[in-house]
Design a protein around this motif. Structure first.
Motif, mmCIF file in Angstrom:
data_model
loop_
_atom_site.group_PDB
_atom_site.id
_atom_site.type_symbol
_atom_site.label_atom_id
_atom_site.label_comp_id
_atom_site.label_asym_id
_atom_site.label_seq_id
_atom_site.Cartn_x
_atom_site.Cartn_y
_atom_site.Cartn_z
ATOM 1 N N GLN A 177 0.885 -1.346 0.077
ATOM 2 C CA GLN A 177 -0.027 -0.056 0.100
ATOM 3 C C GLN A 177 0.984 1.447 -0.140
ATOM 4 O O GLN A 177 0.431 2.107 -0.646
ATOM 5 N N PHE A 178 1.972 1.249 0.779
ATOM 6 C CA PHE A 178 2.726 2.378 0.754
ATOM 7 C C PHE A 178 3.313 2.761 -0.811
ATOM 8 O O PHE A 178 3.450 3.589 -1.110
ATOM 9 N N CYS A 179 3.451 1.726 -1.497
ATOM 10 C CA CYS A 179 4.096 1.558 -2.999
ATOM 11 C C CYS A 179 3.086 2.683 -3.869
ATOM 12 O O CYS A 179 3.553 2.992 -4.701
ATOM 13 N N PHE A 180 1.828 2.375 -3.426
ATOM 14 C CA PHE A 180 0.934 3.115 -4.137
ATOM 15 C C PHE A 180 1.090 4.390 -4.194
ATOM 16 O O PHE A 180 0.296 5.236 -5.049
ATOM 17 N N LEU A 181 1.793 5.269 -3.362
ATOM 18 C CA LEU A 181 1.875 6.428 -3.420
ATOM 19 C C LEU A 181 2.663 6.855 -4.709
ATOM 20 O O LEU A 181 2.860 8.023 -5.195
ATOM 21 N N PHE A 182 3.579 5.920 -5.346
ATOM 22 C CA PHE A 182 4.290 6.342 -6.472
ATOM 23 C C PHE A 182 3.994 5.467 -7.363
ATOM 24 O O PHE A 182 4.151 6.086 -8.662
ATOM 25 N N THR A 183 3.384 4.336 -7.706
ATOM 26 C CA THR A 183 3.159 3.440 -8.721
ATOM 27 C C THR A 183 2.024 3.865 -9.842
ATOM 28 O O THR A 183 2.214 3.675 -11.098
ATOM 29 N N PRO A 184 1.200 4.777 -9.536
ATOM 30 C CA PRO A 184 -0.022 5.182 -10.324
ATOM 31 C C PRO A 184 0.523 5.921 -11.530
ATOM 32 O O PRO A 184 -0.339 6.011 -12.737
ATOM 33 N N VAL A 185 1.733 6.508 -11.315
ATOM 34 C CA VAL A 185 2.176 7.310 -12.677
ATOM 35 C C VAL A 185 2.559 6.179 -13.894
ATOM 36 O O VAL A 185 2.992 6.612 -14.997
ATOM 37 N N GLY A 218 -2.731 5.672 -0.964
ATOM 38 C CA GLY A 218 -1.423 4.652 -0.418
ATOM 39 C C GLY A 218 -0.859 5.008 0.764
ATOM 40 O O GLY A 218 -0.543 3.871 1.566
ATOM 41 N N GLY A 219 -0.660 6.194 1.349
ATOM 42 C CA GLY A 219 -0.034 6.705 2.489
ATOM 43 C C GLY A 219 -1.059 6.316 3.727
ATOM 44 O O GLY A 219 -0.509 5.432 4.774
ATOM 45 N N ILE A 220 -2.149 6.616 3.561
ATOM 46 C CA ILE A 220 -2.961 6.366 4.736
ATOM 47 C C ILE A 220 -3.463 4.749 4.636
ATOM 48 O O ILE A 220 -3.601 4.376 5.941
ATOM 49 N N GLY A 221 -3.308 4.380 3.852
ATOM 50 C CA GLY A 221 -3.468 2.540 3.579
ATOM 51 C C GLY A 221 -2.649 1.927 4.619
ATOM 52 O O GLY A 221 -2.759 1.171 5.217
ATOM 53 N N ALA A 222 -1.162 2.385 4.266
ATOM 54 C CA ALA A 222 -0.115 2.033 4.767
ATOM 55 C C ALA A 222 -0.306 2.008 6.470
ATOM 56 O O ALA A 222 0.059 1.284 7.062
ATOM 57 N N VAL A 223 -0.522 3.399 6.678
ATOM 58 C CA VAL A 223 -0.655 3.860 8.299
ATOM 59 C C VAL A 223 -1.762 2.843 8.890
ATOM 60 O O VAL A 223 -1.644 2.172 9.934
ATOM 61 N N LEU A 224 -3.117 2.740 8.087
ATOM 62 C CA LEU A 224 -3.892 1.890 8.816
ATOM 63 C C LEU A 224 -3.536 0.432 8.849
ATOM 64 O O LEU A 224 -3.683 -0.264 10.115
ATOM 65 N N THR A 225 -2.734 -0.179 7.987
ATOM 66 C CA THR A 225 -2.519 -1.575 8.125
ATOM 67 C C THR A 225 -1.213 -1.812 9.075
ATOM 68 O O THR A 225 -1.216 -2.870 9.885
#
Length: 380
Positions: free
Chosen positions: A271-279, A349-356
């Motif tokens: 989920q943290f990686c989702f901060l960058f991969t959508p590009v 992605g950031g809030i997802g990683a925090v929750l997990t």
């Protein structure tokens, strides 16, 4: 029983894709029509403990048949409902048996399987939820857009009816659970390990929902995909769920606690990686698959964990697990909306990683408590 999970998955997730059609038919704006989604979630949260407490002494096969028929009735009512409040009431009815059906089915297959295969058996039932995201939801959405959203719910009702018939024909007669009383079952839910397992689900699973809720606009606005290609990416997510579901069951058979820890840690990274991969189309495709895999990989292990820590209230514990998942849905969607408004689409992605990671921290408390209990000297 997997077929019933498929019906529930399509019923819950297809409604999100059909929201514009439901809004147009009911004469409401799309945000107002979101009430139908909330009504289903409320039905899940309320129905799970209600049915578990009231029907704990019902023979298991008959209970599953009855719940499958209620799933069909709720979706038939959804297909025939009129007006925003009428459709919302029907969706509330459709959500009531959700947690009780999945919880009872998980408990039944765990009791029928060999001890070393319990988690894999649970995963096979929950496979229906993953298949719904790969096949059922895209197909129901297409039917709803091409013909009528009412037809989509009507098909779900038929699937539920077929499920009820097959359960009655194929499942051996299984007696009711022990008569321990509603008060004792409720007290069993207050045990620290039970509460920690439910909190792990309610918080840790919220990370996936924070991303999934806003996945479509992220793909169109950031990745630059055409709207017509979004269903394909959702199918990739569903394929990841299938892979993770089966792998998670396999891992849990070899150690439930270890499987939960692995799924949460891997999920936080994905989920943290989702901060960058959508590009990148390639990057986000792989990332979506991994998010689906790690999130669904957690489910069979958590379900099995609840069976272990609440042996005298298994039906209630299993059912409440799915209430916890719906709380995670609400929490993840709410927090995801907040960070999107302030920081953009990929911030989920950031809030997802925090929750997990928060779910992992709660699970860490459960591990430490279990170790402390194991080290306590046994009184003679």
């Amino acid at each position: 029983m997997c077929l019933g999970a498929l019906a529930l998955g399509v019923s819950e997730f297809a409604a999100m894709g059909l929201l514009p059609q439901i809004a147009g038919d009911s004469g409401a704006a799309v945000p107002e029509a979101g009430l139908t989604i909330s009504a289903y979630a409320i039905g899940v949260v309320v129905g799970a403990p209600l049915f578990a407490l009231l029907l704990a002494r019902t023979p298991r096969r008959g209970l599953l048949v009855g719940l499958a028929l209620l799933i069909g009735l709720g979706n038939l009512a959804s297909a025939l409902g009129h007006g925003l409040w009428g459709i919302s009431a029907a969706r509330l009815l459709a959500g009531l048996p959700h947690g009780a059906y999945l919880g009872t089915a998980a408990m039944v297959v765990a009791s029928l399987a060999p001890p070393e295969r319990r988690a894999s058996a649970v995963a096979r039932v929950l496979l229906g939820l993953s298949l719904a995201n790969v096949l059922g939801v895209p197909l129901a959405t297409w039917i709803g857009q091409a013909a009528s959203w009412r037809l989509a719910f009507g098909i779900v009702a038929v699937i539920a009816l077929v499920c009820a018939i097959l359960v009655r024909l194929c499942l051996p007669a299984i007696g009711p659970g022990p008569a321990i009383g509603a008060g004792r079952e409720v007290r069993a839910m207050l045990r620290p390990q039970v509460l920690l397992a439910l909190a792990t689900a309610a918080i840790g699973f919220g990370g996936m929902f924070s991303i999934y809720t806003y996945l479509a606009p992220t793909l169109t606005e950031v990745t630059g995909l055409a709207a017509a290609h979004v269903p394909l990416m959702l199918a990739v997510f569903g394929c990841g769920m299938i892979f993770g579901n089966l792998l998670g069951g396999w891992l849990a058979d070899r150690g439930v606690m270890r499987a939960i820890g692995i799924a949460l840690a891997a999920g936080a990274v994905a989920q943290f990686c989702f901060l960058f991969t959508p590009v990148s189309v390639v990057g986000v495709t792989l990332n979506i698959f991994l998010i689906g895999a790690t999130s669904m990989g957690l489910t069979p292990a958590l379900q099995t964990r609840l069976l272990d820590v609440a042996p005298d209230a298994q039906m209630l514990a299993s059912s409440l697990n799915h209430s916890a998942f719906n709380m995670a849905n609400a929490l993840g969607a709410w927090l995801g909306g907040l960070v999107v408004a302030g920081f953009g689409w990929t911030a989920t992605g950031g809030i997802g990683a925090v929750l997990t990671l928060a779910g992992l921290a709660i699970f860490g408390v459960a591990v430490m408590l279990q170790r402390a209990e194991a080290e306590q000297p046994v009184e003679a």
